[in-house]
Design an enzyme around this catalytic site. Structure first.
Site, short mmCIF file in Angstrom:
data_model
loop_
_atom_site.label_atom_id
_atom_site.label_comp_id
_atom_site.label_asym_id
_atom_site.label_seq_id
_atom_site.Cartn_x
_atom_site.Cartn_y
_atom_site.Cartn_z
N LYS A 179 -7.87 10.07 46.12
CA LYS A 179 -7.28 10.02 44.78
C LYS A 179 -8.39 10.03 43.72
O LYS A 179 -8.36 10.80 42.78
CB LYS A 179 -6.41 8.77 44.64
N GLU A 185 -17.13 6.34 51.46
CA GLU A 185 -16.97 6.75 52.87
C GLU A 185 -16.54 8.20 52.95
O GLU A 185 -17.05 9.00 53.76
CB GLU A 185 -15.89 5.89 53.55
N GLY A 240 -2.53 4.81 45.59
CA GLY A 240 -3.09 5.33 46.84
C GLY A 240 -2.23 5.00 48.05
O GLY A 240 -1.93 5.85 48.88
N ARG A 241 -1.79 3.74 48.14
CA ARG A 241 -1.02 3.32 49.33
C ARG A 241 0.42 3.84 49.31
O ARG A 241 1.16 3.63 50.28
CB ARG A 241 -1.06 1.80 49.48
N GLU A 326 -2.61 -5.09 50.28
CA GLU A 326 -3.29 -4.57 49.10
C GLU A 326 -2.37 -4.70 47.88
O GLU A 326 -2.83 -4.91 46.76
CB GLU A 326 -3.73 -3.11 49.31
N HIS A 356 1.86 -8.92 75.44
CA HIS A 356 0.80 -9.36 76.35
C HIS A 356 -0.45 -9.72 75.57
O HIS A 356 -1.54 -9.77 76.13
CB HIS A 356 0.51 -8.27 77.38
N LYS A 468 -17.59 -3.24 47.42
CA LYS A 468 -18.10 -1.87 47.26
C LYS A 468 -19.38 -1.89 46.42
O LYS A 468 -20.35 -1.21 46.72
CB LYS A 468 -17.07 -0.98 46.55
O1 F6P Z 1 -9.41 0.26 49.35
C1 F6P Z 1 -9.34 0.58 48.02
C2 F6P Z 1 -8.76 1.94 47.78
O2 F6P Z 1 -8.91 2.22 46.44
C3 F6P Z 1 -7.30 2.05 48.20
O3 F6P Z 1 -6.43 1.55 47.27
C4 F6P Z 1 -7.18 3.52 48.40
O4 F6P Z 1 -6.05 3.85 49.15
C5 F6P Z 1 -8.48 3.81 49.12
O5 F6P Z 1 -9.43 2.94 48.51
C6 F6P Z 1 -8.96 5.22 49.05
O6 F6P Z 1 -9.13 5.62 47.72
P1 F6P Z 1 -9.26 7.14 47.32
O7 F6P Z 1 -8.00 7.82 47.72
O8 F6P Z 1 -9.50 7.15 45.85
O9 F6P Z 1 -10.43 7.71 48.08
#
Ligand code: F6P
Length: 501
Positions: A179, A185, A240-241, A326, A356, A468
């Site tokens: 987003k 990452e 995002g979620r 979150e 289990h 972060k």
């Molecule tokens: O973990 C924080 C967060 O901002 C989430 O809310 C989001 O889903 C994820 O990182 C990935 O963010 P992006 O889609 O901006 O890469």
């Protein structure tokens, strides 16, 4: 879709006849919640006082429910298949959404000879599509288009390397899903894939044609080198979620066809209509939120478990963890005042495996942990033994609910089960795209209802930022050969020294 019946009033939804509480043919059975009529009465008053239904409606109406970031959370618009106008800042957002649907459909028809799809994204840009692609692979009516879809989220290169070992560079497409298009990452993994393409001697135009982005930060995607025609937008008003319904769900369409993706949206949309129109005593997300709220206040439960008795839903608890924790793992309410209650810890895994592992604690641990048991009526394998296995699976699901609720007395305290451990049973008639969409939407609405009960803004996540920020100087220090210039606390400094050696 099953229209909400207005004929029956459920003074005590826990005693409703099995099957009478349902939406989109998903049944909710609260019988083992152990909540009495007088308590339901109080819960319904609490829902009224917290304006839970108003809160749900505000989400649908595009109000600024994300109060800290001053924006709507309009994921429901993404599955508004009839395209009835939905306004953000006075502008109907449906034409833009419909244009993305068209582009997704176009891409499904265009991709011929593609063997591998590498989906790079993390958090909300990963859990939803990963869950859906895996879940639907087990569905009897799947129309798998034969793509190998590799999800890569972790910055640990082991995950990427696993994908790259299996992919054929010449016929691989890469989706960079973020987003913000700034998640460390995701960008690191994306750069490593570019290097892999180069190492495999793809020309720059081949690389360009292989890269796609799904983002609300279109400029950043283009700056990264992705052609404008390969960028699928979504918008800052999609959390995002909550984003699997946007182009983030593209792998679902690419793998199973656009119609399947549409069914996924349709199931969610039908659950939306239920959530917004059914009375509280018939409203699945509201009832589930109230039941969890009740158990949390009564037993001081700090955790709850979600156990899908369907291997296909193995990833459901991961998706749910982000959704719930979150959204609602917060220390303050919408006005910045400390809260005493917010999201319990969510955990879970597929039954019967889960039995289990930690079911010992669910049955005999000192804390009462509410459980959601999710079952599918139809078996999901082509094996001749499928029916027998399914009966065994369902028997386990029903027996665990019984054991949790009823317990067992024994003279030896080590062998006695306290019982009175609440659970929901949620039953899907089958696990197709439609019911998967409806199930996810059900939990999304439950999270919103819980946010309303706790007075929390469910749509921001400020708690993820500090780590972060702190990771950046540590990462730089780790890259230095010997010692480092930045200042750290003594504990972190000692750890960095160790990893430098
Ligand atoms: O973990 C924080 C967060 O901002 C989430 O809310 C989001 O889903 C994820 O990182 C990935 O963010 P992006 O889609 O901006 O890469």
């Amino acid at each position: 879709m099953t229209a909400p019946s207005n004929a029956e009033t459920f003074d005590n939804p826990s005693t409703a006849v099995f099957g009478s509480l349902q939406a989109t043919d998903i049944v909710l059975d609260l019988a083992y919640q152990g909540i009495e009529s007088k308590d339901w009465k109080k819960l319904f008053s609490k829902a009224e006082q917290a304006q839970v239904d108003h809160h749900l409606k505000a989400v649908f109406a595009g109000e600024l429910v994300n109060t800290s970031e001053h924006r709507p959370a309009l994921h429901t618009a993404l599955r508004n298949l009839d395209k009835s106008p939905i306004l953000v800042d006075g502008k109907d957002v449906m034409p833009e959404i419909a244009e993305v649907w068209q582009r997704i459909e176009g891409l499904c028809n265009k991709w011929v000879g593609v063997t591998d799809l590498i989906h790079i994204g993390i958090g909300g840009s990963d859990f939803g599509p990963r869950l859906a692609v895996q879940a639907l692979a087990h569905s009897a009516n799947k129309s798998n288009r034969g793509l190998r879809v590799h999800f890569v989220a972790n910055v640990d290169s082991a995950e990427l390397s696993h994908a790259l070992e299996r992919a054929q560079a010449n016929s691989t497409k890469v989706l960079i899903v973020s987003k913000s298009f700034s998640t460390a990452e995701t960008l690191m993994n994306a750069r490593a894939v570019l290097n892999w393409f180069k190492a495999k001697k793809l020309t720059s135009s081949q690389v360009q044609n292989s890269l796609f982005a799904i983002t609300s930060n279109i400029q950043a995607a283009q700056d990264f080198g992705i052609q404008a025609k390969n960028v699928f937008p979504f918008w800052d008003w999609v959390g995002g979620r909550f984003s699997v319904w946007s182009a983030v769900g593209l792998p679902i369409a690419l793998q199973y066809g656009f119609d399947t993706f549409k069914q996924f949206l349709q199931g969610a949309n039908h659950m939306d209509r239920h959530a917004i129109s059914a009375r509280a005593d018939q409203n699945l997300p509201i009832l589930m939120a109230l039941a969890l709220y009740y158990q949390q206040t009564k037993h001081h439960s700090k955790a709850y478990a979600a156990i899908p008795y369907a291997h296909a839903l193995e990833l459901f608890p991961y998706w749910l963890q982000q959704l719930d924790m979150e959204s609602n793992g917060k220390q303050v309410d919408c006005f910045g005042k400390s809260v005493s209650l917010s999201s319990p810890v969510v955990f879970g895994s597929a039954g019967t495996n889960a039995q289990h592992s930690y079911f010992q604690l669910l049955h005999q641990g000192p804390e009462c942990i509410p459980v959601d048991l999710i079952a599918i009526k139809e078996p999901m394998s082509p094996l001749p033994e499928a029916k027998d296995h399914h009966h065994a699976l369902l028997a386990n699901c029903l027996a665990q609910a019984q054991a949790l609720a009823q317990g067992r007395d024994a003279s030896d305290p080590n062998l006695s089960y306290p019982g009175k451990r609440p659970s929901n049973l949620i039953v899907l008639p089958k696990l197709d795209a439609y019911h998967l969409g409806a199930l996810l939407a059900l939990y999304e609405h439950r999270a919103v209802c819980l946010g309303a009960l706790w007075g929390i803004n469910s749509f921001d996540q400020p708690g993820v930022e500090l780590g972060k920020v702190l990771a950046k100087p540590i990462e730089r220090a780790l890259q230095e050969k010997d010692g480092f210039s930045a200042e750290f606390d003594s504990i972190t400094a000692a750890r960095i020294h160790y990893f430098q050696k």
